[in-house]
Write an enzyme that holds these catalytic residues in place. Structure first.
Site, PDB file in Angstrom:
ATOM      1  N   ASP A 170      45.892  28.508  42.200  1.00 14.97           N
ATOM      2  CA  ASP A 170      45.011  28.012  41.436  1.00 14.97           C
ATOM      3  C   ASP A 170      45.247  27.089  40.113  1.00 14.97           C
ATOM      4  O   ASP A 170      46.449  27.440  39.672  1.00 14.97           O
ATOM      5  CB  ASP A 170      44.044  29.064  40.542  1.00 14.97           C
ATOM      6  N   LEU A 172      43.877  26.336  37.562  1.00 18.07           N
ATOM      7  CA  LEU A 172      43.219  26.790  36.458  1.00 18.07           C
ATOM      8  C   LEU A 172      42.733  25.555  35.311  1.00 18.07           C
ATOM      9  O   LEU A 172      42.739  25.312  34.498  1.00 18.07           O
ATOM     10  CB  LEU A 172      44.372  27.444  35.299  1.00 18.07           C
ATOM     11  N   THR A 192      29.824  23.519  52.284  1.00 14.36           N
ATOM     12  CA  THR A 192      28.567  23.840  51.422  1.00 14.36           C
ATOM     13  C   THR A 192      27.425  23.177  52.386  1.00 14.36           C
ATOM     14  O   THR A 192      27.590  22.297  52.919  1.00 14.36           O
ATOM     15  CB  THR A 192      28.706  23.068  50.168  1.00 14.36           C
ATOM     16  N   ASP A 193      26.212  23.865  52.156  1.00 12.92           N
ATOM     17  CA  ASP A 193      25.192  23.309  52.786  1.00 12.92           C
ATOM     18  C   ASP A 193      24.559  22.064  52.386  1.00 12.92           C
ATOM     19  O   ASP A 193      23.924  21.216  53.009  1.00 12.92           O
ATOM     20  CB  ASP A 193      23.712  24.226  52.852  1.00 12.92           C
ATOM     21  N   GLU A 194      25.532  21.566  51.086  1.00 10.54           N
ATOM     22  CA  GLU A 194      24.967  20.048  50.504  1.00 10.54           C
ATOM     23  C   GLU A 194      25.482  19.005  51.619  1.00 10.54           C
ATOM     24  O   GLU A 194      25.182  17.904  51.349  1.00 10.54           O
ATOM     25  CB  GLU A 194      25.411  20.168  49.288  1.00 10.54           C
ATOM     26  N   TYR A 241      29.900  14.527  45.194  1.00  9.81           N
ATOM     27  CA  TYR A 241      30.449  16.000  45.220  1.00  9.81           C
ATOM     28  C   TYR A 241      30.386  16.287  46.690  1.00  9.81           C
ATOM     29  O   TYR A 241      31.239  16.696  47.444  1.00  9.81           O
ATOM     30  CB  TYR A 241      29.786  17.077  44.468  1.00  9.81           C
ATOM     31  N   LYS A 299      33.057  16.842  49.950  1.00  8.94           N
ATOM     32  CA  LYS A 299      33.310  17.877  50.768  1.00  8.94           C
ATOM     33  C   LYS A 299      32.924  17.705  52.265  1.00  8.94           C
ATOM     34  O   LYS A 299      33.706  18.095  53.115  1.00  8.94           O
ATOM     35  CB  LYS A 299      32.092  18.984  50.326  1.00  8.94           C
ATOM     36  N   LEU A 351      15.119  22.169  32.451  1.00  8.16           N
ATOM     37  CA  LEU A 351      14.534  22.061  34.006  1.00  8.16           C
ATOM     38  C   LEU A 351      14.284  20.794  34.502  1.00  8.16           C
ATOM     39  O   LEU A 351      13.786  19.886  33.820  1.00  8.16           O
ATOM     40  CB  LEU A 351      13.325  22.838  34.144  1.00  8.16           C
ATOM     41  N   TYR A 352      15.049  20.472  35.499  1.00 11.15           N
ATOM     42  CA  TYR A 352      15.269  18.871  35.988  1.00 11.15           C
ATOM     43  C   TYR A 352      13.981  18.619  36.610  1.00 11.15           C
ATOM     44  O   TYR A 352      13.546  19.266  37.433  1.00 11.15           O
ATOM     45  CB  TYR A 352      16.368  18.941  37.209  1.00 11.15           C
ATOM     46  N   GLY A 397      19.610  11.038  42.118  1.00 15.24           N
ATOM     47  CA  GLY A 397      20.066  11.199  43.405  1.00 15.24           C
ATOM     48  C   GLY A 397      19.683  12.618  43.704  1.00 15.24           C
ATOM     49  O   GLY A 397      20.233  13.394  44.822  1.00 15.24           O
TER      50      GLY A 397
HETATM   51  P1  NAD Z   1      34.510  27.065  40.981  1.00 12.66           P
HETATM   52  O1  NAD Z   1      34.336  25.628  40.275  1.00 12.66           O
HETATM   53  O2  NAD Z   1      33.959  28.308  40.192  1.00 12.66           O
HETATM   54  O3  NAD Z   1      36.035  27.348  41.191  1.00 12.66           O
HETATM   55  C1  NAD Z   1      37.007  26.366  41.854  1.00 12.66           C
HETATM   56  C2  NAD Z   1      38.239  26.744  41.519  1.00 12.66           C
HETATM   57  O4  NAD Z   1      39.324  25.899  41.939  1.00 12.66           O
HETATM   58  C3  NAD Z   1      38.930  27.016  39.984  1.00 12.66           C
HETATM   59  O5  NAD Z   1      39.291  28.207  39.900  1.00 12.66           O
HETATM   60  C4  NAD Z   1      39.582  25.783  39.854  1.00 12.66           C
HETATM   61  O6  NAD Z   1      40.510  26.126  39.007  1.00 12.66           O
HETATM   62  C5  NAD Z   1      40.348  25.697  41.278  1.00 12.66           C
HETATM   63  N1  NAD Z   1      40.893  24.293  41.414  1.00 12.66           N
HETATM   64  C6  NAD Z   1      39.926  23.051  41.443  1.00 12.66           C
HETATM   65  N2  NAD Z   1      40.740  21.918  41.602  1.00 12.66           N
HETATM   66  C7  NAD Z   1      41.913  22.627  42.152  1.00 12.66           C
HETATM   67  C8  NAD Z   1      43.220  21.819  42.631  1.00 12.66           C
HETATM   68  N3  NAD Z   1      43.405  20.629  42.554  1.00 12.66           N
HETATM   69  N4  NAD Z   1      44.480  22.658  42.729  1.00 12.66           N
HETATM   70  C9  NAD Z   1      44.414  24.028  42.730  1.00 12.66           C
HETATM   71  N5  NAD Z   1      43.181  24.617  42.106  1.00 12.66           N
HETATM   72  C10 NAD Z   1      42.019  23.942  41.860  1.00 12.66           C
HETATM   73  O7  NAD Z   1      33.994  27.089  42.439  1.00 12.66           O
HETATM   74  P2  NAD Z   1      33.095  28.007  43.341  1.00 12.66           P
HETATM   75  O8  NAD Z   1      31.862  27.996  42.879  1.00 12.66           O
HETATM   76  O9  NAD Z   1      34.226  29.416  43.315  1.00 12.66           O
HETATM   77  O10 NAD Z   1      33.142  27.466  44.765  1.00 12.66           O
HETATM   78  C11 NAD Z   1      34.277  27.791  45.770  1.00 12.66           C
HETATM   79  C12 NAD Z   1      34.222  26.951  46.893  1.00 12.66           C
HETATM   80  O11 NAD Z   1      32.814  27.217  47.473  1.00 12.66           O
HETATM   81  C13 NAD Z   1      34.002  25.452  46.639  1.00 12.66           C
HETATM   82  O12 NAD Z   1      34.963  24.702  47.690  1.00 12.66           O
HETATM   83  C14 NAD Z   1      32.748  25.210  46.643  1.00 12.66           C
HETATM   84  O13 NAD Z   1      32.757  23.614  47.312  1.00 12.66           O
HETATM   85  C15 NAD Z   1      32.200  25.907  47.715  1.00 12.66           C
HETATM   86  N6  NAD Z   1      30.877  26.472  47.430  1.00 12.66           N
HETATM   87  C16 NAD Z   1      30.107  26.740  46.335  1.00 12.66           C
HETATM   88  C17 NAD Z   1      28.956  26.865  46.032  1.00 12.66           C
HETATM   89  C18 NAD Z   1      28.228  27.630  45.128  1.00 12.66           C
HETATM   90  O14 NAD Z   1      27.086  27.861  45.058  1.00 12.66           O
HETATM   91  N7  NAD Z   1      29.138  28.068  43.937  1.00 12.66           N
HETATM   92  C19 NAD Z   1      28.208  26.843  47.454  1.00 12.66           C
HETATM   93  C20 NAD Z   1      28.603  26.207  48.505  1.00 12.66           C
HETATM   94  C21 NAD Z   1      29.855  26.044  48.609  1.00 12.66           C
END
Ligand code: NAD
Length: 331
Positions: A48, A50, A138-140, A162, A166, A218-219, A287
């Site tokens: 990570d 961080l 993601t569902d997005e 975003y 993805k 609230l958007y 959007g």
């Molecule tokens: P988050 O933003 O809480 O965590 C992302 C982590 O990735 C962080 O710890 C960050 O330090 C690390 N990171 C970012 N860029 C990096 C890089 N270049 N190298 C190494 N580490 C890096 O995200 P989350 O909510 O835990 O989401 C995790 C995954 O799930 C993502 O891929 C996101 O697209 C997907 N996702 C999340 C949700 C949601 O509701 N949170 C929904 C659908 C999908």
């Protein structure tokens, strides 16, 4: 946080490299994997960078765990990634820039981490002969859904930078399967909620502001619809896909509860004992997708997935966690 120790290699275990394991979902996954209900036959390395979203406190409970190590580094660092992937049997890839609003303000870091970072990991996986690559999406990627529930075969119509980044990553992951035969498995999940969720996201933003006696934004008209998935259920789904999924397959993961943002706000106000005077309507996000939805029949039928956390109890526990852990979010 222990950093850059030699990889733990107990005999007979599956060595899993978890990217983004200091974030919200990735840290929940690692805590679950190495917790009392985990499979018991895994050793985990978290990679990570961080960023602002990664928090070492999310992994503090594992610092002394014999099957855990943390590596501070970037998934775009090919030399680092090559070395690490070669030491592991499987990759579970969570690392990403994840906040839509930030991608609207500036998309470059999203392309770098979400697309180039994923390609860097895939190339390392090919070179090392990695057994399995689980990619968290993601569902997005399906875009705004007027009606119905898209299956995994639905077209990708991402709206935000975003979601576009993805989608690009998803296509690369699938291409490495079709072209090179790499065992990849993808999950596309609904909006997650639960503890350790960064306060920039809707539920923690509203909960923490309400607990502080502040107002919440609230958007638009508040009628955008989201499906809510407790992070425990998501992590269970990821484990099913890692252990029982099929190569080259995509699995949608839903949570069972769909609400407008207004309905969600109503519940958050009730949970914090506050009222609508705390809500400020703000101009809509550019959007802004009206509705996300997905058909998760495939993972239910083929892998036996079923969400177990009811939304009312999951939300109550989440609000309670933010109430009791102000140290984590007030800094
Ligand atoms: P988050 O933003 O809480 O965590 C992302 C982590 O990735 C962080 O710890 C960050 O330090 C690390 N990171 C970012 N860029 C990096 C890089 N270049 N190298 C190494 N580490 C890096 O995200 P989350 O909510 O835990 O989401 C995790 C995954 O799930 C993502 O891929 C996101 O697209 C997907 N996702 C999340 C949700 C949601 O509701 N949170 C929904 C659908 C999908």
């Amino acid at each position: 946080m222990t950093r850059n120790r030699t990889a733990p290699r107990p005999a007979g275990t599956t060595r899993i490299l978890v990217t983004g394991g200091a974030g919200f979902i990735g840290s929940h996954y690692v805590r679950t994997l190495l917790g009392p209900d985990g499979p018991g036959d895994v050793a985990v390395t978290v990679l990570d960078a961080l960023t602002y979203a990664g928090n070492p406190a999310n992994l503090a409970a594992l610092e002394q765990h014999p099957a855990f190590r943390f590596v501070h580094g970037d998934i775009c660092d090919a030399a680092l990634v090559d070395g690490l992937v070669a030491e592991h049997d499987e990759v579970v890839h969570f690392a990403a820039e994840s906040h839509v609003d930030r991608s609207i303000a500036s998309a470059a870091q999203f392309v770098r981490s979400n697309v180039v970072g994923t390609q860097t990991l895939l190339d390392a996986a090919l070179r090392s002969g990695l057994r399995t690559f689980v990619h968290i999406s993601t569902d997005e990627v399906y875009g705004s859904i007027d009606e119905g529930y898209p299956p995994e075969t639905a077209p990708l119509r991402p709206s935000s930078p975003y979601a576009a980044s993805k989608s690009a990553a998803d296509l690369l992951v699938l291409a490495y399967h079709r072209t090179h035969g790499l065992d990849v498995r993808l999950t596309r999940c609904a909006n997650n909620y639960g503890p350790y969720h960064h306060v920039e996201k809707l539920i923690p933003l509203f909960v923490t502001r309400l607990l502080q006696g502040r107002r919440v934004p609230l958007y638009g008209d508040g009628l955008n619809v989201r499906n809510w998935l407790h992070v425990d259920d998501h992590v269970r789904a990821v484990e099913l896909v890692r252990t029982k999924g099929a190569p080259g397959e995509i699995y949608n993961v839903g949570g069972g509860t769909s609400l407008t943002n207004k309905e969600l706000t109503e519940r958050l106000l009730a949970a914090t004992g506050t009222g609508w005077d705390r809500v400020e309507y703000v101009p809509d996000r550019k959007g802004h997708d009206r509705r996300y939805a997905l058909d998760d029949g495939k993972i239910r039928d083929e892998l036996g997935y079923e969400p177990r956390v009811g939304f009312a109890s999951g939300l109550a526990a989440t609000v309670e966690w933010y109430r009791e852990n102000r140290w984590w979010w007030e800094g």
